[in-house]
Design an enzyme around this catalytic site. Structure first.
Site, short mmCIF file in Angstrom:
data_model
loop_
_atom_site.label_atom_id
_atom_site.label_comp_id
_atom_site.label_asym_id
_atom_site.label_seq_id
_atom_site.Cartn_x
_atom_site.Cartn_y
_atom_site.Cartn_z
N LYS A 1 -1.33 -1.25 11.64
CA LYS A 1 -0.32 -1.29 10.58
C LYS A 1 0.76 -0.25 10.37
O LYS A 1 0.20 0.98 10.65
CB LYS A 1 -1.07 -1.62 9.24
N SER B 1 -4.82 5.58 2.93
CA SER B 1 -5.13 5.86 1.44
C SER B 1 -6.30 6.60 1.59
O SER B 1 -6.83 7.19 0.59
CB SER B 1 -5.33 4.69 0.72
N ASP C 1 -4.35 2.26 10.51
CA ASP C 1 -2.86 2.25 9.45
C ASP C 1 -2.22 3.49 10.20
O ASP C 1 -2.86 4.64 10.38
CB ASP C 1 -3.22 2.90 8.23
N GLU D 1 3.28 -4.90 -1.05
CA GLU D 1 2.82 -3.85 -2.02
C GLU D 1 3.72 -3.59 -3.43
O GLU D 1 4.90 -3.39 -3.15
CB GLU D 1 2.43 -2.53 -1.44
N GLU E 1 4.24 1.03 8.12
CA GLU E 1 5.27 0.69 6.86
C GLU E 1 6.61 0.43 7.34
O GLU E 1 7.17 1.00 8.24
CB GLU E 1 5.09 1.76 5.95
N1 MHF Z 1 -6.51 4.94 -5.23
C1 MHF Z 1 -5.27 4.22 -4.53
N2 MHF Z 1 -5.24 2.81 -4.75
C2 MHF Z 1 -4.14 2.41 -4.16
O1 MHF Z 1 -3.88 1.33 -4.30
C3 MHF Z 1 -3.32 3.23 -3.25
C4 MHF Z 1 -3.54 4.40 -3.07
N3 MHF Z 1 -4.77 5.29 -3.88
N4 MHF Z 1 -2.82 5.36 -2.43
C5 MHF Z 1 -1.84 4.77 -1.55
C6 MHF Z 1 -1.25 3.82 -2.28
C7 MHF Z 1 -0.27 4.39 -3.45
N5 MHF Z 1 -0.26 3.27 -4.02
C8 MHF Z 1 0.09 3.32 -5.65
C9 MHF Z 1 0.01 4.40 -6.43
C10 MHF Z 1 0.47 4.40 -7.61
C11 MHF Z 1 0.98 3.37 -8.24
C12 MHF Z 1 1.39 3.40 -9.50
O2 MHF Z 1 1.36 4.29 -10.20
N6 MHF Z 1 1.75 2.42 -10.23
C13 MHF Z 1 2.20 2.15 -11.52
C14 MHF Z 1 3.18 1.19 -11.67
C15 MHF Z 1 4.75 1.55 -11.75
C16 MHF Z 1 5.58 0.75 -11.99
O3 MHF Z 1 5.34 0.01 -13.03
O4 MHF Z 1 6.74 0.62 -11.56
C17 MHF Z 1 0.92 1.48 -12.18
O5 MHF Z 1 0.62 1.96 -13.53
O6 MHF Z 1 0.21 0.92 -11.68
C18 MHF Z 1 1.03 2.23 -7.35
C19 MHF Z 1 0.60 2.10 -6.04
C20 MHF Z 1 -1.02 2.18 -3.76
N7 MHF Z 1 -2.12 2.81 -2.78
C1 KIV Z 2 -2.94 -0.17 0.34
C2 KIV Z 2 -3.02 -0.65 1.57
C3 KIV Z 2 -2.21 -1.60 2.11
C4 KIV Z 2 -2.88 0.67 2.67
O1 KIV Z 2 -1.87 0.71 3.45
C5 KIV Z 2 -3.92 1.72 2.57
O2 KIV Z 2 -4.83 1.60 1.99
O3 KIV Z 2 -3.55 2.88 2.85
MG MG Z 3 -1.46 2.76 4.05
#
Ligand code: MHF
Ligand code: KIV
Ligand code: MG
Length: 293
Positions: A142, A74, A112, A210, A144
């Site tokens: 870690k 991330s 990661d 996740e 995936e």
């Molecule tokens: N700033 C940030 N926070 C994170 O937790 C994160 C990252 N970046 N980058 C790597 C991954 C990508 N992640 C993500 C990115 C977007 C959503 C997202 O837009 N989720 C929607 C829900 C979608 C649904 O309902 O199916 C949301 O509104 O949370 C989720 C996880 C988690 N990780």
């Molecule tokens: C959200 C966590 C689990 C991750 O893989 C990351 O920060 O890259």
């Molecule tokens: Mg990651």
């Protein structure tokens, strides 16, 4: 791990912050190992994990008692200015993992493995994981994927490298899967359970879940004996992880709904920069006490 298994363990005194034995709040200053993680989980302790991408931030979290720090890919969107985690390279992870190790005395640092550094197969995974252990000094890596990463996890573990798995939403596959909740519906739930067991059977010491429904994350947690680390997976997991820039309000733009902002550093840093700039323009900085003659 299951609540039942936790309850079969001798329970610690209610609130033992200074026993030197609890993972969070423990006084021990030696480096935390995967064995400490397993023991704490067996005692029924829930534990926190945060991402970190630099030595200074890592030292703040280390002094706050955060026992596990993830140098997450991330860093791509949260530290290096990319759109996603996909472009992140081994060189970037290796350099910033070394910084986080230098900034911490107590935390277990988990590196990661970035997209493209283990998908070719177990030998590639071992080469890159070995680099993070030898060059950066991480205590674990870690990667995936559940069933699809089983062989990679197995070879790393057999080679003496502790591995944290990561299933459910796997952001390195964003171009194929999007950022959607995973494991909804009976078939997808069964696949997630198979992935969780594959990660455990391959020898991982923990697994990130996740963006999965809370009920399914609870079932996985009951089923596995290794700790589950939730992000957007409800409150039943053994541990919780957040991206630190989300936690402190530094991430620009929209953040996932499962994050919680505990501070607004974007505001604090912006205000400090404006105050400095105003004083330079107004001629009040530097003052006599900042000046040599
Ligand atoms: N700033 C940030 N926070 C994170 O937790 C994160 C990252 N970046 N980058 C790597 C991954 C990508 N992640 C993500 C990115 C977007 C959503 C997202 O837009 N989720 C929607 C829900 C979608 C649904 O309902 O199916 C949301 O509104 O949370 C989720 C996880 C988690 N990780
Ligand atoms: C959200 C966590 C689990 C991750 O893989 C990351 O920060 O890259
Ligand atoms: Mg990651």
């Amino acid at each position: 791990m299951s609540l039942q298994a936790a309850q079969n363990q001798p329970s610690p005194p209610p609130s033992a912050p200074d026993s030197g034995k609890t993972l969070y709040g423990g006084k021990s200053t030696r480096r935390i190992t995967v064995h400490d993680i397993a023991a704490a989980t067996e005692r029924g302790e829930k534990w926190p994990m945060l991402t970190a991408y630099d030595a200074m931030t890592a030292s703040v979290f280390d002094e706050a008692g955060i026992p596990v720090m993830l140098v997450g890919d991330s860093m791509g969107n949260c530290h290096l200015g990319y759109e996603t985690t996909v472009p992140v390279t081994m060189d970037e992870i290796a350099m910033l993992s070394a910084a986080v190790v230098r900034g911490t005395r107590r935390a277990l640092v988990v590196g990661d493995l970035p997209f493209g550094s283990y998908q070719e197969g177990p030998v590639q995974a071992l080469r890159n994981a070995t680099r993070l252990v030898k060059e950066s000094g991480v205590g674990a890596v870690k990667l995936e994927g559940g069933e699809r990463s089983h062989e990679q996890i197995r070879l790393l573990v057999e080679s003496g490298i502790p591995v944290m798995g990561h299933i459910g939403l796997t952001p390195q596959s964003v171009n194929a899967m999007g950022y959607r909740v995973q494991g909804r519906g009976e078939e997808a739930a069964q696949q997630l359970l198979r992935d969780a067991k594959a990660v455990q059977d391959a020898g991982a010491f923990a697994v990130v879940l996740e963006l999965v429904p809370a009920e399914l994350a609870a079932e996985v947690t009951r089923t596995l004996h290794i700790p589950t680390v939730g992000i957007g997976a409800g409150s039943a997991t053994d541990a919780q992880v957040l991206v630190y820039t989300d936690m402190v309000g530094l991430t620009g733009g929209r953040t996932p709904r499962f994050t919680k902002q505990y501070a607004n550093l974007r505001q604090v840093l912006g205000d400090a920069a404006k105050e400095f700039a105003d004083e330079v323009v107004g001629g009040t900085f530097p003052a006599p006490e900042h000046t040599f003659h």
